[in-house]
Motif scaffolding. Structure first.
Motif, short mmCIF file in Angstrom:
data_model
loop_
_atom_site.label_atom_id
_atom_site.label_comp_id
_atom_site.label_asym_id
_atom_site.label_seq_id
_atom_site.Cartn_x
_atom_site.Cartn_y
_atom_site.Cartn_z
N LEU A 75 33.98 42.31 37.70
CA LEU A 75 35.21 43.03 38.00
C LEU A 75 36.32 42.67 37.03
CD1 LEU A 75 35.17 42.75 41.88
CD2 LEU A 75 34.38 44.64 40.46
N LYS A 76 36.39 41.40 36.66
CA LYS A 76 37.42 40.96 35.73
C LYS A 76 36.94 39.69 35.04
CE LYS A 76 42.30 40.83 35.16
NZ LYS A 76 43.53 41.37 35.65
N ARG A 77 37.29 39.57 33.76
CA ARG A 77 36.91 38.41 32.97
C ARG A 77 38.08 38.05 32.07
NH1 ARG A 77 31.34 37.05 31.05
NH2 ARG A 77 30.91 38.75 32.42
N GLY A 78 38.26 36.76 31.83
CA GLY A 78 39.35 36.37 30.97
C GLY A 78 39.34 34.90 30.62
N HIS A 79 40.32 34.54 29.77
CA HIS A 79 40.44 33.16 29.30
C HIS A 79 41.25 32.30 30.25
CE1 HIS A 79 38.56 34.01 25.44
NE2 HIS A 79 39.25 35.14 25.43
N GLU A 80 42.10 32.92 31.09
CA GLU A 80 42.95 32.17 32.01
C GLU A 80 42.60 32.55 33.45
OE1 GLU A 80 47.07 32.55 31.14
OE2 GLU A 80 46.75 32.32 28.98
N LEU A 81 42.42 31.55 34.29
CA LEU A 81 42.02 31.79 35.67
C LEU A 81 43.09 32.56 36.44
CD1 LEU A 81 39.94 31.33 37.90
CD2 LEU A 81 41.09 29.15 38.39
N ALA A 82 44.35 32.27 36.21
CA ALA A 82 45.42 32.96 36.93
C ALA A 82 45.37 34.46 36.68
CB ALA A 82 46.77 32.39 36.52
#
Length: 131
Positions: free
Chosen positions: A110-117
């Motif tokens: 659903l979502k992926r990224g470098h920052e957890l927030a």
């Protein structure tokens, strides 16, 4: 039985060619690397979202898995079912797509990224107009 010791004598020529002694803890750490874990700040932000969703009655249970290649926080509606969402930390993907991801029950990311927030913003509720 004999009265001789089991270990070779130090004055024998074979004793100087024996293998070095390695501690068992060092050997295990070299063979089995430590699992990937969530840090305290990461767990705080995940558990804050979890607490909010439990308060709204949407989630009821969770599980944390620390595996060799990734850490997984699974969220359940009921404890006997498949997880609704998995929040994963995979350090191998940190330089490429981002180490953090939210995965649905169906396996869709659903979502992926470098920052957890930023990744956890997927759980933010959008206000709806009630007539």
């Amino acid at each position: 039985m004999s009265d001789q010791p089991d270990s070779p004598r130090t004055d024998s020529p074979q004793a100087s060619h024996s293998a070095p002694i390695v501690s068992l803890q060092d050997y295990r750490q070299s063979r089995d690397p430590l699992p990937v874990t969530f840090h305290r700040k990461e767990l705080d932000s995940i558990l804050w979202i979890y607490g909010r969703m439990v308060g709204e009655g949407e989630w009821r249970d969770y599980a944390i898995d620390h595996l060799k290649d990734r850490a997984v926080f699974s969220v359940f509606k009921r404890s006997g079912e498949l997880p609704l969402y998995r929040i994963e930390k995979d350090p191998k993907l940190a330089a490429k797509q981002g180490a953090y991801s939210v995965i649905h029950t169906s396996g869709r990311v659903l979502k992926r990224g470098h920052e957890l927030a930023q990744v956890l913003k997927i759980f933010d509720k959008k206000l709806k107009l009630v007539e």
